[in-house]
Design a protein around this motif. Structure first.
Motif, PDB file in Angstrom:
ATOM      1  N   ARG A   1      16.390   9.127  10.672  1.00 21.29           N
ATOM      2  CA  ARG A   1      16.195  10.565  10.884  1.00 21.29           C
ATOM      3  C   ARG A   1      16.107  11.233   9.517  1.00 21.29           C
ATOM      4  NH1 ARG A   1      22.082  12.822  12.992  1.00 21.29           N
ATOM      5  NH2 ARG A   1      23.236  12.445  11.055  1.00 21.29           N
TER       6      ARG A   1
ATOM      7  N   ASP B   1      16.522  12.134  22.522  1.00 20.94           N
ATOM      8  CA  ASP B   1      15.232  12.501  21.936  1.00 20.94           C
ATOM      9  C   ASP B   1      14.292  11.308  21.846  1.00 20.94           C
ATOM     10  OD1 ASP B   1      16.194  15.057  21.674  1.00 20.94           O
ATOM     11  OD2 ASP B   1      16.592  14.905  19.512  1.00 20.94           O
TER      12      ASP B   1
ATOM     13  N   ARG C   1      22.354  12.907  21.317  1.00 12.74           N
ATOM     14  CA  ARG C   1      21.122  13.677  21.202  1.00 12.74           C
ATOM     15  C   ARG C   1      20.008  12.830  20.588  1.00 12.74           C
ATOM     16  NH1 ARG C   1      23.307  17.758  19.370  1.00 12.74           N
ATOM     17  NH2 ARG C   1      23.061  17.461  17.117  1.00 12.74           N
ATOM     18  N   LEU C   2      20.368  12.004  19.616  1.00 10.92           N
ATOM     19  CA  LEU C   2      19.378  11.113  18.994  1.00 10.92           C
ATOM     20  C   LEU C   2      18.810  10.145  20.035  1.00 10.92           C
ATOM     21  CD1 LEU C   2      19.848   9.474  15.530  1.00 10.92           C
ATOM     22  CD2 LEU C   2      18.913   8.153  17.402  1.00 10.92           C
TER      23      LEU C   2
ATOM     24  N   GLU D   1      25.922  14.055  18.332  1.00  7.47           N
ATOM     25  CA  GLU D   1      24.682  13.865  17.575  1.00  7.47           C
ATOM     26  C   GLU D   1      24.021  12.549  17.945  1.00  7.47           C
ATOM     27  OE1 GLU D   1      24.561  14.353  13.359  1.00  7.47           O
ATOM     28  OE2 GLU D   1      25.981  16.034  13.387  1.00  7.47           O
ATOM     29  N   LEU D   2      24.807  11.491  18.103  1.00  8.71           N
ATOM     30  CA  LEU D   2      24.240  10.201  18.489  1.00  8.71           C
ATOM     31  C   LEU D   2      23.619  10.272  19.871  1.00  8.71           C
ATOM     32  CD1 LEU D   2      27.104   7.841  17.255  1.00  8.71           C
ATOM     33  CD2 LEU D   2      24.851   8.125  16.217  1.00  8.71           C
TER      34      LEU D   2
ATOM     35  N   ARG E   1      26.364   7.197   8.496  1.00 11.77           N
ATOM     36  CA  ARG E   1      25.026   7.544   8.001  1.00 11.77           C
ATOM     37  C   ARG E   1      24.876   6.902   6.630  1.00 11.77           C
ATOM     38  NH1 ARG E   1      25.677  13.767   8.698  1.00 11.77           N
ATOM     39  NH2 ARG E   1      23.479  13.756   8.158  1.00 11.77           N
TER      40      ARG E   1
ATOM     41  N   ASP F   1      19.739  15.097   5.415  1.00  8.56           N
ATOM     42  CA  ASP F   1      20.122  16.485   5.130  1.00  8.56           C
ATOM     43  C   ASP F   1      21.045  16.588   3.932  1.00  8.56           C
ATOM     44  OD1 ASP F   1      22.497  15.487   6.074  1.00  8.56           O
ATOM     45  OD2 ASP F   1      22.515  16.647   7.929  1.00  8.56           O
TER      46      ASP F   1
ATOM     47  N   ARG G   1      29.716  11.912  18.010  1.00  5.19           N
ATOM     48  CA  ARG G   1      29.176  11.310  19.230  1.00  5.19           C
ATOM     49  C   ARG G   1      28.069  12.164  19.849  1.00  5.19           C
ATOM     50  NH1 ARG G   1      32.944   8.820  24.034  1.00  5.19           N
ATOM     51  NH2 ARG G   1      31.379   8.694  25.685  1.00  5.19           N
TER      52      ARG G   1
ATOM     53  N   VAL H   1      29.052   9.823  12.167  1.00  4.59           N
ATOM     54  CA  VAL H   1      28.149  10.706  12.905  1.00  4.59           C
ATOM     55  C   VAL H   1      28.824  11.080  14.221  1.00  4.59           C
ATOM     56  CG1 VAL H   1      25.843  10.955  13.895  1.00  4.59           C
ATOM     57  CG2 VAL H   1      26.181   9.514  11.876  1.00  4.59           C
TER      58      VAL H   1
END
Length: 529
Positions: free
Chosen positions: A229, A257, A253-254, A250-251, A272, A232, A248, A246
């Motif tokens: 990804r 997506d 959502r990854l 966010e993972l 990360r 940032d 949970r 990271v």
């Protein structure tokens, strides 16, 4: 007793280098600053060429016992799922026509046990403070819980990763370029069969934002997640090393997506990882050497890191051992050792540069957030997915891609150790080429050639009617094999790393002895013999 080689770093590269040097006669010490092995694994794949170079060390079978040697992968291209098999490639010239999924931790455990069986212990919790080339020897300062010591040796090999202390002490510069994307790693359990009959193999999801890989090789949970990804900046600049966890959410959502139809049931760990590609300006400064991540950094595309480091180590290990052996017996030709040792950089840095280009292009297609690669992954790939099975059925095309990725095509034809005798042996691999596997007859029994070469030292392959090599060409580092099913009078000298060093189509004792002396397999030059 003087130590010939100090290996700094006990990852796959350092462990392999210590084994290779030891098996060719060197007295080895290996230190690692971490008190415990690094966990969890980052690398998960071994290539055919890597298995080949590990074979003479007697560890390949043990590694394969811990590996998936017939892995499958399901490619998710939009709404389509295409299953591929990563084994039984059309590679008749190797005993390992497959990719092997195996945790780096398992590889390290096998190599560490092999060293222990030889009486070499990894000294964990011992850090290198400094190292220097003192002309006739090298010197290192080591710090451990027992205190600080100054340690003399002939050579120091830096296998100590991207932030190499050996590289810094040697004053070797570094070309690098940070990537604009980062890798996300995690071990997790999922509450789904992933929507495909084969949900036990690797799963690859392609989308506009990058690729998401799920490997059934988690160490603390069932699945290992590897995804890319946009970076940032929060991962820091400790390139190649796991950084902050990271969350949970966010993972999840990854995964959403990317089109993964599964929910995270349990998250064991995550990190990360900031990435860069880089290459050391030199791989040697006097008696200080670099190998693996200390010499080059790649993106994870095509799985080069662990494989490249192991192949570096096998190339360097026998050369350091032979150079140390010549010093032991009073060999006075500094030029001879310089040619032998300089060949490491000449061979492996060129290979690393080509590999850097390969991984950079592959990573661009796999992970770049630009419009073109995003369109290729998100639109073109799903549209073309019906053609994937037909493409994978082109066995020669697939096999050639595997040859390139796994470095089976690497040659050292421009090396000073690639010597052509007189006359040339027609139809045989050229000096510098990797020697492919084949069925041969020795003593009347058909056998596979690489099995016969699965031991340390140089191997002289004589055709059926070839003259016996001169007595000066034999010794503890040279094994002679006569191939009864190969008519002719030719001779091929095979290096310990499986590459042809010398070949000729008829008796050329002067050329053969010259090459053996150049390679360090004998202590005599042709004039001395």
């Amino acid at each position: 007793m003087t130590t010939d080689l100090l290996v700094v770093g006990a990852g796959p590269t350092g462990l392999t280098l210590a084994l290779e040097a030891h098996d060719h006669g060197a007295r080895v010490r290996i230190v690692e600053r971490r008190p415990e092995p690094f966990r969890p694994s980052r690398a998960l794949i071994l290539h055919p060429r890597t298995l080949e170079v590990l074979r003479p060390l007697g560890v390949t079978d043990r590694v394969l016992e811990r590996s998936d040697t017939a892995p499958t992968a399901v490619l998710r291209l939009g709404s389509r799922a295409v299953e591929t098999r990563l084994a039984d490639f059309a590679l008749p010239g190797t005993a390992y026509p497959h990719l092997s999924l195996v945790r780096q931790t398992d590889v390290e455990e096998v190599l560490t046990r092999a060293l222990a069986d030889r009486g070499v212990r990894v000294e964990r919790g011992t850090a290198l403070v400094s190292a220097r080339d003192a002309d006739r020897n090298a010197s290192a300062v080591l710090r451990s819980p027992q205190g600080t010591e100054e340690f003399p040796c002939l050579f120091v090999a830096g296998c100590d990763g991207p932030a190499s202390t050996v590289r810094s002490c040697a004053g070797i510069g570094w070309h690098d370029r940070p990537y604009a994307v980062e890798v996300v790693l995690a071990d997790l359990d999922l509450t789904s069969d992933l929507g495909h009959p084969n949900s036990s193999g690797a799963q690859v999801f392609a989308g506009r934002d990058g690729l998401v890989f799920l490997f059934p090789l988690g160490e603390q949970a069932a699945w290992r997640l590897l995804a890319t990804r946009a970076a940032d900046g929060r991962a820091g600049r400790d390139f190649g090393q796991p950084g902050p966890a990271v969350p949970r959410a966010e993972l999840q959502r990854l995964l959403n997506d990317a089109g993964v139809r599964a929910r995270i049931e349990r998250l064991a760990w995550s990190a990360r990882v900031p990435l860069r590609c880089g290459l050391a300006r030199r791989f040697r400064e006097g008696r200080l050497f670099l190998a693996g991540d200390a010499a080059h950094n790649y993106s994870p595309a095509t799985g080069q890191g662990m494989n490249a480091g192991i192949q570096d180590a096998v190339n360097l290990g026998w050369k350091l051992a032979f150079a140390a052996g010549r010093t032991e017996v009073g060999f006075r030709s500094g030029h001879g050792n310089d040619v032998l040792l300089d060949s490491y950089e000449q061979e492996r840095r060129a290979a690393a540069h080509r590999r850097l280009l390969l991984t950079h292009v592959a990573f661009w297609a796999e992970a770049s957030t630009g419009r073109i690669p995003g369109w290729l992954r998100g639109v073109a790939a799903p549209y073309m997915s019906p053609a994937v099975p037909a493409l994978m059925a082109q066995r020669r095309l697939v096999a050639e891609a595997i040859r390139v990725i796994s470095q089976l095509r690497v040659n050292y034809r421009n090396s000073p150790l690639a010597v052509q005798g007189t006359p040339p042996l027609r139809g045989a691999p050229r000096p510098g080429d990797r020697l492919p596997d084949a069925t041969v007859a020795v003593g009347g029994t058909p056998q596979r050639l690489h099995r016969l070469l699965a031991g340390p030292g140089v191997h002289l392959l004589l055709q059926r009617d070839a003259d016996a090599p001169p007595e000066a060409a034999t010794g503890s580092h040279v094994t002679v094999l006569r191939l009864a099913n190969s008519p002719g009078r030719g001779v091929v000298a095979v290096r310990p790393d499986g590459h042809v060093g010398f070949q000729c189509g008829a008796s050329d004792p002067t050329g053969l002895l010259g090459w053996l002396a150049l390679a360090g397999a004998t202590a005599s030059s042709p004039a001395q013999a």
